[in-house]
Design an enzyme around this catalytic site. Structure first.
Site, PDB file in Angstrom:
ATOM      1  N   LEU B  73       0.798  -1.235   0.000  1.00 33.15           N
ATOM      2  CA  LEU B  73       0.000   0.000   0.000  1.00 33.15           C
ATOM      3  C   LEU B  73       0.830   1.285   0.000  1.00 33.15           C
ATOM      4  O   LEU B  73       0.542   2.230   0.716  1.00 33.15           O
ATOM      5  CB  LEU B  73      -0.968   0.020   1.202  1.00 33.15           C
ATOM      6  CG  LEU B  73      -2.035  -1.058   1.211  1.00 33.15           C
ATOM      7  CD1 LEU B  73      -2.788  -1.045   2.539  1.00 33.15           C
ATOM      8  CD2 LEU B  73      -3.017  -0.861   0.059  1.00 33.15           C
ATOM      9  N   CYS B 131      -6.223  -6.427   1.911  1.00 31.47           N
ATOM     10  CA  CYS B 131      -4.821  -6.384   1.492  1.00 31.47           C
ATOM     11  C   CYS B 131      -4.010  -7.402   2.286  1.00 31.47           C
ATOM     12  O   CYS B 131      -3.956  -7.333   3.515  1.00 31.47           O
ATOM     13  CB  CYS B 131      -4.212  -4.998   1.685  1.00 31.47           C
ATOM     14  SG  CYS B 131      -2.478  -4.981   1.159  1.00 31.47           S
TER      15      CYS B 131
END
Lengths: 244, 303
Positions: B73, B131
């Site tokens: 990220l 994620c």
């Protein structure tokens, strides 16, 4: 960046595991030495990023080392077409070099310095090149650099040819106004410490896309986060942050 | 020529093709290559409350018919996304864009969504609770129905835009999690995020990726994605965006038959930067081949 198909002209070994491939195609997006191309190979998901050795008259030359199954498969290609992305990466900026330029290449970091040397020489600069290898059998491109008018030094770690030691051992005795380098990270670090002037370093990293989309090859620099593939692979000495 | 448009949570897309978050940046890199207004929309790079560098490198490993990434990220944080990235995006893309959001706490998600809710060009909020590459956040919200529902409720409370929850395949019961999100007010579900994977280098006897594990994507995971889209689409009433290994117009149609209203394309963009454009251009040919006049007619066609 451009995506196009290249015809393989030739693919020959230079040493036991280093190959030179020449290809014919659209090289119009290759604007600067130090850029790379990203090659699609049948049967492999990711492309293979390889530095440009030379690009002239519609012919692209790359020199690569067989390090895994992808480059192994590449070394066996004799003809046919390859899907290649060209014009990737920032490349070396030759405007900062001054008159006496030193190029330092280690192993398979040597190839992109050839196109760079040609450009610097064409600009009327004097170019010294130090090519570093582990041993005599690994040496390639010594004569090619001499042929274009560079002053060439070869170092081998085992002393089997040229100057015994690392490129930094040869660097000590050469006078230069600026330097450019490409090679394994330990070599880059040693040059960073040993160099007396500013210079530019070309880095290597595992890449996803090669054109700035995936953030797979990010690194931290003095001027913020950079993508090796898009904002690099060439970084200036002053912006490098060594992580370890 | 067949009709390609679909309607996603009340907004019509010219076609169902959506580059997936993390493979398309904020659009402008690709806009140098082709006019990205040909896309249905795209989901921009996963955005968090604070700036993140992400994980150490290497972050990428290759697999048979796929790849593993552990980017973690990387993004400049929501404030800079709004002040720096969205103005650049606006110059090259004139359709509603999908904002992709991740977080490390329920409050993080709500904070980031509330900020992006005020951006006119944001059409949908795609909330990533899946994620696999960050610790103490991301996927941990997507592995329990209760936590996924809590994030959904918190985000719905701060926005009037459609909220799409992006789910992880790394769970025991994807249907239960999708239903919990629907009950908590989600307007759509997108799936699948990457599958947790790992590669080991035989020479060094170490993981290829610095983070050891990462998200496996690419054509190898397509059958898993089709199966999970089918399961979820048949269990919820809200629209589903299908993704996971889609790399051709045929894959798009298969995903829609499984129940997808729209289709995200991820890893394919990294191999071929023109993948989405080429798939859109190829859809009419494949639709004609399979006698499809109107793409929206085939959504969930497989019972």
């Amino acid at each position: 960046m451009k995506q196009s198909f290249f015809d393989i002209i030739d693919n020959i070994p230079l040493t036991d595991n280093v190959y030179k491939m020449t290809l014919k195609g659209d090289i119009s997006d290759i604007t600067c030495p130090g850029q790379f191309v990203n090659i699609k190979l049948d049967g492999f998901f990711l492309r293979r990023p390889i530095s440009v050795n030379d690009a002239e008259d519609g012919v692209l030359t790359i020199i690569y080392k067989v390090v895994g199954s992808g480059t192994e498969a590449m070394s066996k290609l004799k003809d046919g077409q390859l899907d290649i992305l060209t014009g990737l990466g920032n490349g070396y900026d030759t405007s900062k070099s001054g008159d006496k330029v030193l190029l330092l290449g280690g192993g398979v970091g040597v190839p992109p310095l050839y196109m760079l040397a040609k450009k610097l020489i064409s600009q009327g600069k004097s170019v010294s090149v130090v090519l570093g290898f582990n041993t005599k059998d690994e040496i390639f491109y010594e004569q090619e650099f001499k042929d274009i008018g560079a002053d060439v030094y070869v170092t081998t770690v085992d002393g089997s040819y040229g100057i015994k030691g690392f490129v930094t051992d040869a660097m000590k005795d050469i006078e230069y106004t600026y330097f450019y380098t490409c090679g394994p990270e330990p070599m880059l670090k040693a040059i960073y410490k040993a160099s007396a002037t500013s210079g530019q370093f070309s880095f290597e990293e595992r890449m996803g896309c090669g054109f700035g989309a995936c953030m797979g090859c990010s690194c931290k620099t003095v001027t913020g986060y950079k993508r090796i593939c898009k904002d690099g692979p060439v970084l200036e000495k002053e912006e490098i942050l060594w992580e370890n | 020529m067949g009709k390609l448009d679909v309607t996603l949570c009340g907004i019509t897309l010219d076609n169902p093709i959506i580059p997936a978050s993390g493979t398309f940046g904020f659009g402008y890199e690709f806009a140098e290559l082709y006019d990205i207004n040909c896309l249905g929309t795209f989901s921009f790079k996963g955005t968090t409350k604070d700036a993140r560098f992400g994980n150490p490198t290497p972050r990428i490993a290759e697999c048979t018919a796929g790849m593993i990434n552990a980017v973690g990220l990387q993004n400049p944080g929501v404030e800079r996304v709004i002040s720096e990235e969205l103005p650049k995006l606006k110059k090259c893309f004139n359709k509603p864009v999908m904002a992709n959001i991740s977080g490390f706490s329920v409050e993080d998600y709500a904070y980031t969504c509330e900020k992006l809710d005020k951006e006119d060009q944001v059409g949908w909020l795609e909330v990533n609770v899946s994620c696999p590459n960050v610790h103490g956040g991301g996927m941990s919200f997507g592995t329990s129905p209760e936590a996924a529902a809590e994030v959904t409720r918190a985000v719905k409370a701060v926005t009037t835009k459609p909220v799409i929850i992006k789910l992880s395949p790394n769970v025991t019961d994807i249907v239960a999690i999708a239903k919990a999100c629907e009950e908590a007010g989600a307007d759509g579900i997108s799936l699948i995020n990457t599958m947790l994977g790992m590669r080991i280098d035989l020479k060094t006897r170490k993981p290829v990726i610095a983070n050891k594990m990462g998200g496996f994507s690419g054509s190898a995971i397509f059958p898993v994605a089709v199966r999970m889209v089918y399961q979820v689409a048949h269990a919820v009433k809200i629209p589903v965006i299908g993704m996971g290994g889609v790399s051709s117009a045929e894959d798009v149609i298969e995903m829609m038959l499984a129940g997808a209203t729209a289709v995200e394309i991820g890893a394919a963009n990294l191999i071929d930067p023109f993948a989405c454009r080429d798939i859109i251009n190829d859809l009419p040919r494949v639709m004609a081949k399979y006698n499809i006049d109107n793409l929206s007619d085939i959504i969930g066609g497989v019972k």
